[in-house]
Write a protein that holds these residues in place. Structure first.
Motif, PDB file in Angstrom:
ATOM      1  N   PRO A 236       0.827  -1.207   0.000  1.00  0.00           N
ATOM      2  CA  PRO A 236       0.000   0.000   0.000  1.00  0.00           C
ATOM      3  C   PRO A 236       0.860   1.254   0.000  1.00  0.00           C
ATOM      4  N   LYS A 237       0.318   2.294  -0.589  1.00  0.00           N
ATOM      5  CA  LYS A 237       1.054   3.567  -0.654  1.00  0.00           C
ATOM      6  C   LYS A 237       0.276   4.602   0.156  1.00  0.00           C
ATOM      7  N   ALA A 238       1.027   5.502   0.752  1.00  0.00           N
ATOM      8  CA  ALA A 238       0.363   6.569   1.508  1.00  0.00           C
ATOM      9  C   ALA A 238       0.161   7.772   0.599  1.00  0.00           C
ATOM     10  N   ASP A 239      -1.072   8.034   0.268  1.00  0.00           N
ATOM     11  CA  ASP A 239      -1.383   9.217  -0.528  1.00  0.00           C
ATOM     12  C   ASP A 239      -1.190  10.453   0.355  1.00  0.00           C
ATOM     13  N   PRO A 240      -0.340  11.399  -0.066  1.00  0.00           N
ATOM     14  CA  PRO A 240      -0.011  12.529   0.826  1.00  0.00           C
ATOM     15  C   PRO A 240      -1.257  13.297   1.256  1.00  0.00           C
ATOM     16  N   LYS A 241      -2.219  13.409   0.335  1.00  0.00           N
ATOM     17  CA  LYS A 241      -3.420  14.155   0.705  1.00  0.00           C
ATOM     18  C   LYS A 241      -4.218  13.417   1.779  1.00  0.00           C
ATOM     19  N   ALA A 242      -4.286  12.100   1.621  1.00  0.00           N
ATOM     20  CA  ALA A 242      -4.998  11.302   2.610  1.00  0.00           C
ATOM     21  C   ALA A 242      -4.328  11.440   3.972  1.00  0.00           C
ATOM     22  N   VAL A 243      -2.972  11.405   3.954  1.00  0.00           N
ATOM     23  CA  VAL A 243      -2.246  11.573   5.222  1.00  0.00           C
ATOM     24  C   VAL A 243      -2.594  12.924   5.833  1.00  0.00           C
ATOM     25  N   ASP A 244      -2.552  13.961   5.006  1.00  0.00           N
ATOM     26  CA  ASP A 244      -2.871  15.294   5.513  1.00  0.00           C
ATOM     27  C   ASP A 244      -4.286  15.354   6.077  1.00  0.00           C
ATOM     28  N   ASP A 245      -5.206  14.771   5.340  1.00  0.00           N
ATOM     29  CA  ASP A 245      -6.603  14.800   5.793  1.00  0.00           C
ATOM     30  C   ASP A 245      -6.749  14.163   7.166  1.00  0.00           C
ATOM     31  N   LEU A 246      -6.127  12.998   7.305  1.00  0.00           N
ATOM     32  CA  LEU A 246      -6.269  12.290   8.582  1.00  0.00           C
ATOM     33  C   LEU A 246      -5.616  13.064   9.711  1.00  0.00           C
ATOM     34  N   ILE A 247      -4.440  13.615   9.423  1.00  0.00           N
ATOM     35  CA  ILE A 247      -3.754  14.369  10.475  1.00  0.00           C
ATOM     36  C   ILE A 247      -4.601  15.571  10.877  1.00  0.00           C
ATOM     37  N   LEU A 248      -5.182  16.201   9.881  1.00  0.00           N
ATOM     38  CA  LEU A 248      -6.021  17.361  10.167  1.00  0.00           C
ATOM     39  C   LEU A 248      -7.205  16.971  11.061  1.00  0.00           C
ATOM     40  N   LEU A 249      -7.812  15.838  10.715  1.00  0.00           N
ATOM     41  CA  LEU A 249      -8.940  15.367  11.540  1.00  0.00           C
ATOM     42  C   LEU A 249      -8.498  15.205  12.987  1.00  0.00           C
ATOM     43  N   ASN A 250      -7.308  14.644  13.158  1.00  0.00           N
ATOM     44  CA  ASN A 250      -6.801  14.433  14.510  1.00  0.00           C
ATOM     45  C   ASN A 250      -6.533  15.747  15.213  1.00  0.00           C
ATOM     46  N   LEU A 251      -5.863  16.618  14.498  1.00  0.00           N
ATOM     47  CA  LEU A 251      -5.480  17.880  15.125  1.00  0.00           C
ATOM     48  C   LEU A 251      -6.706  18.703  15.485  1.00  0.00           C
ATOM     49  N   GLN A 252      -7.714  18.650  14.609  1.00  0.00           N
ATOM     50  CA  GLN A 252      -8.906  19.464  14.838  1.00  0.00           C
ATOM     51  C   GLN A 252      -9.635  19.076  16.116  1.00  0.00           C
ATOM     52  N   SER A 253      -9.462  17.839  16.517  1.00  0.00           N
ATOM     53  CA  SER A 253     -10.154  17.438  17.748  1.00  0.00           C
ATOM     54  C   SER A 253      -9.486  18.072  18.962  1.00  0.00           C
ATOM     55  N   LYS A 254      -8.316  18.618  18.764  1.00  0.00           N
ATOM     56  CA  LYS A 254      -7.603  19.191  19.912  1.00  0.00           C
ATOM     57  C   LYS A 254      -7.467  20.696  19.824  1.00  0.00           C
ATOM     58  N   MET A 255      -7.510  21.235  18.609  1.00  0.00           N
ATOM     59  CA  MET A 255      -7.296  22.682  18.465  1.00  0.00           C
ATOM     60  C   MET A 255      -8.208  23.239  17.387  1.00  0.00           C
ATOM     61  N   ARG A 256      -8.131  24.544  17.206  1.00  0.00           N
ATOM     62  CA  ARG A 256      -8.977  25.160  16.209  1.00  0.00           C
ATOM     63  C   ARG A 256      -8.455  24.838  14.831  1.00  0.00           C
ATOM     64  N   HIS A 257      -9.347  24.965  13.875  1.00  0.00           N
ATOM     65  CA  HIS A 257      -9.022  24.548  12.516  1.00  0.00           C
ATOM     66  C   HIS A 257      -7.758  25.230  11.998  1.00  0.00           C
ATOM     67  N   GLU A 258      -7.682  26.524  12.184  1.00  0.00           N
ATOM     68  CA  GLU A 258      -6.538  27.249  11.605  1.00  0.00           C
ATOM     69  C   GLU A 258      -5.231  26.857  12.265  1.00  0.00           C
ATOM     70  N   GLU A 259      -5.288  26.681  13.570  1.00  0.00           N
ATOM     71  CA  GLU A 259      -4.087  26.235  14.276  1.00  0.00           C
ATOM     72  C   GLU A 259      -3.646  24.876  13.750  1.00  0.00           C
ATOM     73  N   ALA A 260      -4.645  24.014  13.504  1.00  0.00           N
ATOM     74  CA  ALA A 260      -4.348  22.674  13.013  1.00  0.00           C
ATOM     75  C   ALA A 260      -3.671  22.747  11.654  1.00  0.00           C
ATOM     76  N   VAL A 261      -4.217  23.588  10.787  1.00  0.00           N
ATOM     77  CA  VAL A 261      -3.619  23.721   9.453  1.00  0.00           C
ATOM     78  C   VAL A 261      -2.177  24.210   9.581  1.00  0.00           C
ATOM     79  N   ALA A 262      -1.977  25.164  10.464  1.00  0.00           N
ATOM     80  CA  ALA A 262      -0.632  25.697  10.651  1.00  0.00           C
ATOM     81  C   ALA A 262       0.318  24.623  11.150  1.00  0.00           C
ATOM     82  N   GLN A 263      -0.175  23.877  12.130  1.00  0.00           N
ATOM     83  CA  GLN A 263       0.650  22.808  12.700  1.00  0.00           C
ATOM     84  C   GLN A 263       1.013  21.786  11.633  1.00  0.00           C
TER      85      GLN A 263
END
Lengths: 233, 266, 359, 933
Positions: free
Chosen positions: D558-585
């Motif tokens: 299996p290959k990790a699609d970079p966008k999919a990785v980003d999406d998942l990380i964003l989902l995780n980060l958003q549960s802890k911080m605000r959307h913009e902070e998550a994007v920045a992180q």
């Protein structure tokens, strides 16, 4: 001989009892061997010097013995299916001898419940280790020359292996049946099952190495019927 | 009346109606003369709830719908079936549910439970109907104002009877209906611990009205519907409220007579 | 079939049912003569029965209707529909007689007396027997419900009070418990008791009539039918799990989720209109609501006493008039609050959680 | 105004209505009586009595035919002959009867006299004693009276006795005349005893008018024959939440034949319960008077109606049948319904607690063992099942074993690599279907593999020498690997993973190192060391590395699609911080950093660490629901979602969840991290049913201690041993404690299989067993299987030693054997027997022993005195087959007959003891010396 007399009287008795049934007949035939007879390997008896001493010239393994006339010895032939009625086991024992660190006879038939007399004719220790699956196993030490033990096998089973753990080459096979219609091929590869009532039967032949074969036969009142089995590599 | 030619013929009806026992009970003959009819009302304690004569318009079924009389009769059937149920039913949490189940499954005349329950529903309907009719014919107007008020109280008591009885089977339906119903008492102004103003009733830091001292607690005998509630409701259902109903009913009937009989145009 | 059922379900929301019922009610009291005529009422009865029969073909509807404790409600509905019709019809007939200058049916017989035994007693006996038959047959064919043993840890969803209190439970949607469960029942009882002391007009006593007592009867019927029976019907048949509203042919799904966006009057005023945020002090925050409430109870009676109800005010005197107005305003406040909820999602007019005081 | 009319209506007409209503009311009241009388259970009881009568009639027929007709005839003839004799004597009988009457009269008369006098005497005595005590002068007169009456009493007594004797004589004469007839009658009765008994039985159950009357409506309160049957269960209660109500089971009201033999083929509800020796029978472990019915089966025992008892159908077919036959419907609001029959074993665990297995509850045990083996209990907390080992391999050093590609391919679908694996499928399941979700799943997989490798330790690995693959295959079969593993083409043990295609997974050096000592790589592994030599380990390594899974090898990773990785990380980060902070992180993260972060989040989300040791998750809490009271969890707490094809019951939900864990997401709109997470185990029907049974058995219902099967301290210790035995899989190789070893079943010659350990506790000495378990040595030279070294702690070893001892009812002492004083004669006899029976033919006893083929056959007897318990040795020599079936050791004393009658008087017992004594005193050094000299 006593045994066969006994069987005859028994059959006669049965006939009087079941007079309506057809007359008795017999099945005879032979077990032939096809192809190259395997070279008999010599048994290495060095482990037990007392055995070695009994066979100065060495002795060949007895699992496959092809007779001079191209037939196979020690094939157990018996009626597998088609019989009805009950048959009383005779009281007279069948003998299984341990002689020269070998079993005599190699293959034998017996009725369930019929006594088997096991004899040690050697001066060394033998143990008779029977491995039936339907009946209780037994494993008895026979340290003395001339010692005799009587055992019975309670349930029908083809075949029951008997071995000696002291001498790993020793093996005998006992066909245990609930009726007296069986035979073992001899030096000429022939057999005969006597006093069989008329009817349709499945006859099976068993050999230690070559497995089993079955044939279906119908016996009419006239009496005789021939069956031929062929074993081969 | 009696034919002279057959003086000796035995007349069973006559024998009975002329016997001392019959006379001691009924005190009048079984004839259809107006006198006997009047007597049968006057000398019978049950009939004597009524006057001897009533207004013709008031006697009509189309006018009264018989709702008041029927309410009374339903009440009587409820008393009878209720007493029979009391023989069998034990108001404790160990037994209440099993007793009801036994009534349903194998107790002879266990059907009393159905008669009682459906009778209770029927009584609410007949009581409402009675009030409805009285209103529609304007029969609450002077001089019957007070009897109307008594009627309203009887109506409330009827619903309370039904409500208290609802708990007794002690099944989920019962318990939660009563829980929901009694939860409102929590919010009684000043008296319920979640009612407006209850927080103001305090001496220093000590709350006077809390979940263990408010009106709901008094009603349920506990903070929640429980064993205490079952017993409390049983007593209310079988003793307290029926007694009140009987007393008020007597007044109600008596006032009908005193306020001009079954209503009709005055 | 399914289309009809879906249409009925879609039609059934509390606001539509409530409004439609009020319209029907208005038509009924406005045109009693026509409404109780056979030409109108028989087809309506046929329609009602047909609708009911159609409903019975639906599993869910049948299940709710035949729930043992709900059966009496159905019976009650038909009984009361009939007797309402009957009483108004009789009143209309009497009205017509009086218009013609004749006396009412009751008045013609009022001076005649009959013996209680047998004429009244027999009626009572036959009725008693008939009732006994109905009760016994009812009991034989319908088993009293018995669910599993009481369990404080599992609350059934929905948990409902006995059916005759379900109107009050339905009001809990719109009012806090202290109003729906305590204040309003108290007012109902007081109001009922007060009726003879307010309506003292001896004219119309003891016989069916309508025209003369139109206002009184209409108010009573409105209270009984719309604010009591209709709410019971909605509460019993149309409130499912989580007290969500369900159409008559809609399955009670425990997962049904509807948005709840209710806001308080103070929030509307201070946040939406003025945009200055809620004042900290409750008295300031709730001042508009309190003023509105007080105004509701003060202004209309005063105005009406001078205008439309001048004659009534004079007849009743100030105390009776005040009591009457108070009762009427409380009664009217119920549908008003309901409409405010439906129209503006208004939760509380006055909300003082500090004292559990919410209106 | 019209003239007043005094009548309102015609009274005559109301009579009609009176009549109608009265008739109807009477009819409806009759209806009440009818429904009271017409109860289902009454019909069942009638049917049962009919059935019983039929059975008894058949029995009667048989009994009647069993009566010997001839004998009966003969006895009857005798009887009638006796009667005739009697009739001929009728005159004397009449005579005697008259005499008897007269004699009876005489007795009555004399008795009255006697009793009267006796009363007086008693009264006089009382007064006399009373007055004497109070020194009253009246005492004297009473003394006189007493003296006067005494002889009169005596006289009356004698008269009475005489009269009685007269009566007895007459009676005897009469009896003598009648005796013959009576005896003949008795004989006839005796012969007909059985038939009379059955006739009486039939009489009791067959319908009759009297019974109909007793059961008639309104009369049936007196003494009906149709009655509610019930058992009141003393220690058991129905939980009514506020109070406990005594359990009462009325099931037998309809199930009348349930505890009676003979109704095995009867139609329900009359059928006999299976296995009465275990259930219901008064001598069984679960007598009906104590256990009742609903304790195990559930349902409402108070009720006697089919529906309200809450019968639950087994399947759709039975449901349809019941609906037709009984009008069955589901009791929606009843929680405690009956368990469908296939799950009944779930109830066993209510009372049988604290044991590894419940006796005879195969399905429950299977489910329980599966729940342990599959790691269900690693994730789901269940009271009583805490502290289990992690079922998955230790992943803290995974990098030295395999590579990232393999791990990510494996995670995609473990069964693709190894169809038999216990590892469930976690990714790419139905609630993650669709191309978008597949990308997310692949990203999570790659990230997980990355995380595991990045955080892996790198312990030192040995270099694997060249080995012989063919030899390796043989060694796998010979050494006993198959007790735990399936390998080399043999399907055997399932305790460890199947070893085919290992070459596609691991590297040779790691495998060699692992085989040499598994604990070196992972301290927590259950794999023991077989003490392999370097060449053995190399051979096995060579073989296992040669086994590859070509299809798996060639599958794309299996290959990790970079966008999919980003999406998942964003989902995780958003549960802890605000959307913009998550994007920045997110924008700050390097690609590798992203994968590691996502890997960490994925492992945390899926709870991998519950079954595997993973670095960085040592303290993590398990993610799954606690199941301690799952068997009683409220039905409305089970979310069936949009699944409508199964009945909405607890058991069906659990089973569906096991078979298709994500199905309840079906039709729901959920975010990636909100979806159901339970992995897919690919269970068979049998397995899912067994696990469902186990889960249903998890309740915290309080059962009175008296009703429970409480364990004694010893039993608890045995269970502790059992748990350890289960963990170590001892029963993969050895048969004991009711379990048959897998290795034994695939070994043709039972003599070549690992020894059976039945009775091990009474066989060996504790100290020896303790040493042996920690440091195994060769006992049976002929066995190729090798006892592994488990690296047990002292406590574990002691637990096992004690377990074996307790299984044989012994306590451990570690004391060893205390030898008794023995006479030299006896020792000499022992020696002679030892030689004559040619023991040394097989057993090695000294270096100069004659034993054949380098101790090929039997254990070294010099071990005996330290290893074996002396009383066991006696039993063993007596009958070896009885103790170890298939053993090569022959019996020399069949039926306790000695083949050597001239030693010790031919007493077999004495001879055996002499041999034993000889063995325990045998000193090899001394013997060697004596031989040398």
């Amino acid at each position: 001989m006593i045994c066969s007399w006994n069987r005859a009287t028994l059959t006669a008795l049965l006939l009087t009892l079941f007079a309506t049934q057809a007359q008795a007949a017999s099945v005879s035939g032979s077990a032939s061997f096809q192809g190259q007879a395997p070279a008999a390997e010599p048994i290495k008896m060095e482990a037990d010097p007392s055995c070695k001493a009994l066979h100065a010239d060495g002795i060949a393994a007895d699992d496959v013995i092809v007779n001079a006339n191209g037939t196979l010895k020690n094939v157990f032939v018996y009626v597998k299916e088609g019989l009805s009625g009950k048959y009383e086991a005779p009281k007279t024992p069948v003998t299984l001898d341990q002689k020269g660190c070998m079993y005599t006879p190699k293959v034998l038939g017996v009725m369930a419940g019929q006594p088997i007399e096991i004899i040690n004719s050697d001066s060394t220790l033998h143990n008779v280790h029977a491995l039936p699956k339907n009946s209780p196993q037994f494993n008895l030490g026979m340290p003395l020359q001339g010692m005799k033990i009587k055992k019975t096998l309670a349930k029908p089973e083809v075949m029951v292996k008997v071995k000696c753990d002291v001498h790993p080459w020793m093996a005998s096979y006992i066909g245990v049946l609930d009726h007296p219609f069986y035979a073992v091929t001899g030096e000429d590869g022939s057999f005969e099952i006597k006093d069989l009532p008329a009817g349709t039967y499945v006859i099976e032949a068993w050999h230690e190495k070559y497995g089993t074969q079955t044939q279906s036969i119908t016996i009419d009142d006239s009496g005789k019927s021939d069956v031929a089995f062929q074993f081969g590599v | 009346m009696s034919a002279p030619e057959t003086p000796k013929k035995f007349d069973l009806g006559k024998f009975i109606t002329e016997s001392q026992i019959y006379k001691s009970i009924f005190r009048h003959g079984y004839t259809t003369s107006d006198r006997d009819r009047a007597l049968s009302v006057m000398t019978n304690v049950f009939f004597h709830l009524h006057p001897v004569k009533v207004r013709k318009s008031g006697a009509r079924f189309g006018f009264t719908w018989c709702a008041g009389g029927l309410s009374f009769f339903v009440f009587l059937t409820l008393v009878v079936s209720g007493i029979l149920l009391m023989f069998y039913y034990r108001p404790t949490v160990e037994h209440a549910y099993n007793d009801i189940m036994a009534l349903r499954e194998h107790v002879p005349f266990g059907i009393m439970r159905e008669l009682h329950r459906w009778g209770a529903h029927a009584m609410i309907i007949t009581v409402w109907l009675h009030m409805f009719r009285v209103f529609m014919t304007g029969s609450y107007k002077p001089p019957r104002e007070f009897n109307w008020v008594i009627g309203v109280i009887l109506l409330v008591l009827t619903m309370l009877l039904s409500f208290t009885g609802y708990l007794l089977p002690w099944d989920q339906l019962a318990m939660w209906a009563v829980t929901v119903g009694s939860n409102m008492a929590r919010a009684t102004p000043f008296l319920g611990h979640e009612g407006p103003g209850a927080a103001l009733l305090a001496i220093g830091d000590i709350q006077l009205v809390h979940s263990g001292s408010d009106v709901r607690f008094a009603l349920l005998g506990g903070r929640f519907v429980g064993a205490g509630t079952l017993l409390r409701f049983y007593i209310l259902h079988c003793v307290a409220i029926p007694t009140a109903v009987v007393v008020l009913m007597s007044v109600h009937f008596w006032r009908i007579r005193k306020d001009g009989g079954i209503s009709g145009p005055l | 079939m399914t289309m009809i059922k879906d249409a009925v379900n879609a039609f059934c929301s509390p606001v539509i049912i409530f409004t439609a019922s009020m319209v029907c009610f208005y038509l009924f009291v406005r045109f009693p003569r026509q409404a109780t005529s056979m030409a109108v009422s028989l087809p309506l009865l046929g329609l009602a029965l047909a609708g009911f029969a159609f409903g019975l073909t639906d599993d869910h509807f049948r299940k709710i209707i035949t729930t043992p404790d709900n059966v009496p409600i159905v019976g009650m509905l038909f009984i009361f529909l009939y007797f309402t019709w009957y009483a108004v019809r009789k009143g209309v007939i009497n009205d017509q007689r009086m218009e013609r200058g004749e006396s009412t049916i009751e008045q013609t017989e009022t001076n005649e007396k009959v013996l209680v035994f047998p004429y009244l007693i027999f009626i009572e006996f036959v009725m008693a027997l008939a009732y006994a038959i109905v009760l016994v047959v009812w009991s034989i064919f319908l088993k009293a419900p018995l669910e599993e043993p009481a369990n404080p840890t599992i609350s059934p969803n929905p948990s409902k009070a006995p059916w005759y209190f379900l109107g009050l439970q339905e009001l809990l949607v719109y009012f806090d418990p202290w109003i729906a469960g305590v204040l309003l029942p108290t007012f109902i009882i007081i109001g009922l008791c007060a009726i003879p002391y307010i309506d003292r007009d001896t004219d119309g006593s003891g016989y069916f009539s309508f025209k003369k007592r139109r206002a009184v009867i209409s108010t009573y019927l409105f209270g009984f039918w719309i604010l009591w029976v209709l709410l019971i019907v909605i509460g019993t048949f149309m409130r499912g799990p989580n007290w969500n509203f369900f159409g008559p042919f809609e399955k009670w799904d425990i997962h049904k989720t509807v948005p709840l966006l209710n806001i308080n009057l103070s929030e509307i005023i201070f946040i939406k209109w003025l945009g200055i945020g809620l004042p900290k002090l409750w008295i300031v925050r709730e001042l508009p609501g309190i003023l509105l409430t007080l105004g509701y109870f003060m202004v209309p009676p005063a105005i009406l006493a001078k205008t439309k109800l001048k004659s009534a005010y004079q007849k009743l005197g100030p105390v009776r008039y005040a009591v009457l107005m108070m009762l009427l305003l409380v009664m009217v406040s119920v549908p008003i609050k309901m409409y405010l909820r439906w129209a503006f999602n208004l939760k509380y007019i006055v909300a003082i959680p500090e004292f559990f005081f919410n209106i | 105004m019209a003239k007043p009319n005094p009548s309102l209506y015609s009274v005559q007409k109301t009579f009609f209505w009176f009549a109608v209503t009265s008739v109807l009311l009477t009819a409806s009241l009759a209806g009440i009586v009818y429904i009271d009388a017409k109860r289902d259970w009454k019909d069942y009881q009638k049917a049962f009595f009919k059935l019983k009568a039929e059975k008894a009639t058949a029995e009667l027929k048989q009994a009647a035919s069993a009566v010997d007709k001839k004998e009966l005839e003969k006895l009857r003839a005798e009887h009638s002959a006796a009667r005739k004799t009697l009739e001929s004597n009728s005159k004397s009988i009449l005579d005697l009867n008259a005499k008897l009457t007269a004699a009876e009269l005489e007795i009555t008369k004399t008795k009255v006299v006697f009793q009267d006098l006796k009363q007086f005497e008693d009264s006089y005595r009382y007064y006399y004693e009373e007055y004497t005590a109070h020194h009253d002068p009246r005492a004297a007169s009473y003394a006189a009276k007493l003296a006067e009456i005494k002889p009169r009493v005596q006289e009356a007594k004698i008269k009475l006795e005489k009269a009685e004797k007269g009566r007895d004589t007459v009676q005897a004469g009469l009896d003598a005349l009648l005796r013959q007839e009576k005896e003949a009658q008795k004989k006839v009765d005796q012969l007909l005893d059985e038939t009379t008994r059955i006739e009486r039985k039939i009489e009791a159950v067959k319908p009759s008018f009297a019974k109909d009357l007793l059961n008639a409506p309104m009369l049936d309160f007196i003494a009906p024959t149709l009655e509610i049957q019930q058992v009141v269960l003393e220690n058991l209660h129905d939980d009514y939440h506020f109070a406990k109500a005594q359990k009462v089971d009325r099931c037998t009201t309809c199930h009348m034949g349930i505890d009676q033999k003979g109704f095995e083929d009867a139609p329900q509800p009359f059928r006999t319960h299976p296995n009465l020796d275990l259930y219901l029978g008064s001598m069984s472990a679960h007598p009906i008077e104590k256990i009742g019915c609903t304790t195990c089966h559930g349902g409402n025992g108070h009720s006697v109606s089919f529906i309200d008892t809450a019968h639950t159908p087994r399947d759709e077919k039975q449901k349809a049948e019941w609906e037709k036959k009984y009008g069955w419907r589901d009791l929606e609001k009843w929680e405690a319904k009956m368990l469908p029959l296939q799950y009944t074993q779930a109830a066993c665990a209510k009372c049988h607690t604290g044991t590894v297995e419940v006796p005879q509850a195969d399905k429950l045990n299977l489910g329980r063992n599966l729940a342990v083996d599959l790691g269900c209990l690693n994730c789901h907390k269940v009271e009583g099942f805490e502290g289990l080992w992690k079922v998955g391999p230790d992943l803290t050093a995974v990098a030295s074993k395999t590579d990232e590609t393999w791990v990510s391919k494996w995670l995609q679908d473990p069964t693709r690599f190894r169809p038999s694996t216990k590892m469930p499928r976690i990714f790419h399941l139905e609630n993650q279907a669709g191309a978008d979700n597949a990308k997310l799943e692949d990203a999570a997989i790659v990230a997980t593999a990355k995380y595991l490798h990045h955080h892996s330790a790198h312990p030192e690995v040995l270099r694997a020498p060249q080995g012989d693959a063919a030899m390796g295959e043989k060694l796998i079969k010979d050494l006993g690997c198959l007790g735990c593993h399936s390998a080399a083409g043999v399907t055997a043990g399932t305790h460890g993973p199947e070893l085919s295609s290992l070459g596609s997974k691991v590297n040779a050096d790691w495998l060699f190192t692992w085989l040499k000592d598994p604990k070196r790589h992972s301290a927590t592994t259950r794999m023991p060391s077989l003490r392999l030599s370097d060449s053995e380990a190399a051979d096995i390594t060579a073989y296992l590395m040669s086994q590859r899974n070509e299809a798996f090898d060639s599958a794309a990773a299996p290959k990790a699609d970079p966008k999919a990785v980003d999406d998942l990380i964003l989902l995780n980060l958003q549960s802890k911080m605000r959307h913009e902070e998550a994007v920045a992180q997110l924008s700050k993260m390097a690609p590798d950093e992203k994968l590691l972060y996502l890997g960490e989040r994925t492992i945390a989300h899926q709870g991998c660490y519950s079954c595997h040791d993973i670095r960085g998750f040592e303290q993590a809490k398990s993610i799954a629901t606690e199941l301690s009271d799952e068997g009683r969890k409220n039905l409305h707490q089970f979310d069936f979602g949009y699944v409508h094809d199964i009945p909405h019951t607890r058991q069906d939900w659990i089973r569906k969840k096991l078979e298709d864990p994500r199905v309840f997401d079906h039709g729901k709109v959920k975010g990636y991290y909100e979806r159901l997470r339970m992995p897919h185990f690919g269970l068979s029907e049998v397995e899912s049913e067994a696990i469902t049974t186990f889960v249903l058995s998890l309740t915290q219902e309080e059962i009175a201690l008296e009703a429970q099967d409480l364990l004694t301290t010893d039993e608890q210790r045995i269970e502790r041993g059992r748990r350890l035995i289960q963990k170590l899989n001892c029963q993969g190789c050895h048969s004991f404690d009711g379990k048959d070893a897998i290795l034994r079943s695939i070994t043709e010659d039972p003599g070549a299989a690992p020894p059976v350990l039945h009775g091990q506790g009474s066989k060996v000495q504790e100290a020896w067993l303790h040493d042996f378990l920690q440091h195994p040595t060769t006992i049976r030279p002929w066995l190729k299987y090798r006892m592994p070294t488990f690296g047990l702690t002292d406590t574990e070893t002691q637990d096992i030693v004690r377990y074996f001892a307790l299984l044989d009812g012994r306590q451990t002492s570690y004391r060893g054997e205390v030898l008794q004083e023995v006479s030299p004669d006896r020792l000499a006899a022992g020696k002679e027997l030892f030689e004559k029976l040619q023991c040394a033919k097989c057993h090695q006893i000294t270096a100069s022993s004659q034993a054949m083929g380098a101790s090929f056959l039997a254990p070294d007897l010099t071990l005996t005195k330290h290893r074996l318990r002396s009383d066991w040795v006696i039993d063993w020599i007596k009958d070896p087959q009885a103790m170890q079936e298939g053993t090569m050791m022959p019996g020399f004393f069949p039926d306790m007959q000695s083949p050597l009658p001239d030693i010790l008087g031919g007493d077999a017992q004495a001879q055996i003891e002499a041999i034993r004594d000889y063995l325990y005193r045998y000193d090899p050094a001394a013997a060697a010396e004596s031989t040398a000299s």
